[in-house]
Motif scaffolding. Structure first.
Motif, PDB file in Angstrom:
ATOM      1  N   LYS A  61       0.931  -1.170   0.009  1.00  0.00           N
ATOM      2  CA  LYS A  61      -0.140   0.032  -0.131  1.00  0.00           C
ATOM      3  C   LYS A  61       0.791   1.136  -0.080  1.00  0.00           C
ATOM      4  O   LYS A  61       0.614   2.065  -0.815  1.00  0.00           O
ATOM      5  CB  LYS A  61      -0.767   0.023   1.190  1.00  0.00           C
ATOM      6  CG  LYS A  61      -2.013  -0.884   1.316  1.00  0.00           C
ATOM      7  CD  LYS A  61      -2.791  -0.938   2.403  1.00  0.00           C
ATOM      8  CE  LYS A  61      -3.728  -2.146   2.560  1.00  0.00           C
ATOM      9  NZ  LYS A  61      -4.552  -2.254   3.920  1.00  0.00           N
ATOM     10  N   SER A 111       1.387   4.063  -3.074  1.00  0.00           N
ATOM     11  CA  SER A 111       0.968   5.394  -2.921  1.00  0.00           C
ATOM     12  C   SER A 111       1.867   6.355  -3.534  1.00  0.00           C
ATOM     13  O   SER A 111       1.558   7.482  -3.818  1.00  0.00           O
ATOM     14  CB  SER A 111       0.878   5.732  -1.337  1.00  0.00           C
ATOM     15  OG  SER A 111       2.319   5.992  -0.834  1.00  0.00           O
ATOM     16  N   ILE A 134      -6.258  -3.700  -2.960  1.00  0.00           N
ATOM     17  CA  ILE A 134      -4.886  -2.815  -3.016  1.00  0.00           C
ATOM     18  C   ILE A 134      -4.704  -2.545  -4.766  1.00  0.00           C
ATOM     19  O   ILE A 134      -4.331  -1.153  -4.900  1.00  0.00           O
ATOM     20  CB  ILE A 134      -3.722  -3.391  -2.606  1.00  0.00           C
ATOM     21  CG1 ILE A 134      -3.958  -3.770  -1.065  1.00  0.00           C
ATOM     22  CG2 ILE A 134      -2.483  -2.395  -2.768  1.00  0.00           C
ATOM     23  CD1 ILE A 134      -2.763  -4.548  -0.571  1.00  0.00           C
TER      24      ILE A 134
END
Length: 487
Positions: free
Chosen positions: A268, A272, A316
């Motif tokens: 994650k 990002s 995700i």
């Protein structure tokens, strides 16, 4: 007394691992409460340059925490003594640095130190544009002994040297997608010697046969693998594509397909830093899902051929154009699930080096992927065959059977009679005729008598084949390339 105490301690660790695994199998999406090991925190500072000029926005991680370099090329993160490496997400436009053996070197080991502050720097070297690039996906080399290594070297590696290294394709890398070994980890140096001949950077994925089998906890199962190849999960970039390697082997004396929470949390953070909509390619050994169990009517052991908590990965990847590329199954399959494309790639070793095909009839071989910007195309390369070899036909009396190992679920195969297109062949699930011939029977194949044919759904047939006619079979792949075979 001490030996008895150590035995009881080890027995407790094994029992705990088995109980944890059973809990995962029963409830793969339930959050687990884990006991934190004792750890000391370390502040890591460093600099990323091209040898002279600092480079900003380079992603650095320890596998838990993720940081980005500032304008002056510096970064800082807090790690702990449970982490083994500081690694860099290789940026596009720079050469992939390699170890002496040809494996990708994007990491530095965190050595034991009395200091709670360390410095780790990275140096990059500019390359020509990698907007267009290729990569080779080698699923399951799975070498058991020196004979397997010799076949891998003579058949696979020699071909790669001739096709890619000698043709000066600098924007090519390779991924060994797990089961590099067949439990005999002492052969890792022989694998390194082989791939070094290609002069192509190789990234490695952990497979269930690459683990330290005598260790009975997941945390200690990848020590040897990491000693050779570094982190078991990481990311890198080529052109407009972000690549991620994940470890989905949960080992406790046996294995299941499972993504641990620490790794998912790291992913994650890693993603990002990527724009939504970007093409993201994930490599992992066990496919998130596949249809092998359904095709063969197998109701047990599915946790060993798929990933129990795969929906967490799908979630995700929701905002990205994603592909998940895997091996493990020794067969070919291309499916979509959870908003992502899943590629199950045929094996380098075929049916464990017992002959020249996988047990679904896919020839021994590897995938070639070509990237142009964010677009990705692919083709299967059968070892020792031309790229045009994409199907095999069998005549059985007046019936024609064609195995098209690269066919997706919605693709068709047509037949022509005397130059006139007649109709599409009937797609069906069954056994590849050559696989049946080679692997059916208690005494076959000679090398591994436990190998049996597996049912596949990339078979096509034509009943009542016309006699004394010119028959041509035509298959068009996902990229409008046409392949034909005259019967």
């Amino acid at each position: 007394m001490n030996s008895r105490r150590n035995f009881l301690k080890q027995l407790g660790m094994v029992s705990g691992a088995i109980l944890l695994a059973d809990s995962i199998i029963a409830e793969p999406y339930k959050k687990l409460t884990l006991i934190n090991l004792k750890r000391d925190f370390i502040r890591v500072r460093g600099l990323v340059t091209d040898g002279k000029v600092p480079i900003e926005k380079i992603i650095i991680s320890d596998g838990v925490n993720v940081a980005s370099t500032k304008k002056d090329g510096t970064y800082e993160l807090i790690t702990d003594t449970n982490q083994s490496y500081i690694f860099m997400s290789q940026p596009s436009g720079y050469k992939i640095k390699t170890n002496n053996a040809g494996t990708a070197n994007f990491y530095q080991k965190i050595y034991n130190t009395n200091s709670n502050e360390i410095t780790i720097n990275f140096t990059l070297e500019k390359s020509e544009s990698d907007f267009e690039h290729n990569f080779l996906l080698l699923a399951d080399p799975q070498t058991l002994d020196i004979n397997d290594i010799q076949r891998f070297d003579k058949e696979t590696i020699s071909e790669i040297v001739n096709l890619y290294s000698k043709n000066n394709q600098p924007n090519t890398f390779a991924v060994a997608c797990g089961d590099i070994m067949y439990d005999n980890l002492e052969l890792f140096p022989e694998y390194e010697k082989a791939i070094a001949k290609t002069a192509i950077p190789f990234y490695q994925v952990l497979g269930n046969h690459d683990v330290d089998r005598l260790n009975k906890t997941d945390e200690t199962s990848h020590i040897t693998f990491q000693n050779y190849f570094g982190p078991r999960y990481y990311s890198f970039n080529r052109g407009d594509i972000h690549y991620v390697v994940l470890d989905n082997i949960f080992w406790f004396g046996r294995y299941i397909g499972y993504f641990d929470q620490v790794q998912l949390d790291w992913l994650k953070q890693d993603l990002s830093y990527q724009e939504k909509g970007k093409t993201v390619v994930v490599f992992c050994h066990i496919p998130p899902n596949n249809s092998n169990s359904d095709r063969n009517k197998i109701k047990t052991g599915t946790e060993r051929v798929s990933v129990l908590n795969r929906e967490l990965l799908y979630e995700i990847l929701t905002h990205y154009n994603s592909f998940i590329i895997s091996g493990h199954m020794h067969e070919s399959e291309f499916i979509s699930e959870g908003g992502t494309q899943i590629h199950v790639c045929g094996a380098v070793c075929g049916a464990w080096w017992s002959d020249n095909i996988c047990y679904d009839g896919t020839p021994n071989g590897y995938m070639q992927y070509s990237a142009k910007g964010s677009e990705l195309s692919w083709i299967y390369k059968s070892t020792g065959k031309d790229f045009s070899y994409q199907m095999k036909s069998y005549l059985q009396d007046d019936k024609l059977i064609v195995n098209v190992w690269g066919a997706g679920k919605d693709q068709n195969v047509f037949w022509y009679q005397d130059g006139i297109r007649k109709d599409k062949l009937e797609r069906f699930t069954g056994f590849d005729p050559l696989s049946e011939k080679l692997f059916s029977g208690d005494d076959k194949p000679g090398k591994h008598k436990w190998v049996d044919p597996t049912m596949t759904d990339h078979l096509f047939r034509l009943n009542n084949l016309p006699a004394n006619k010119n028959i041509v079979i035509e298959y068009t792949d996902s990229f409008s390339k046409v392949y034909t075979e005259k019967i």
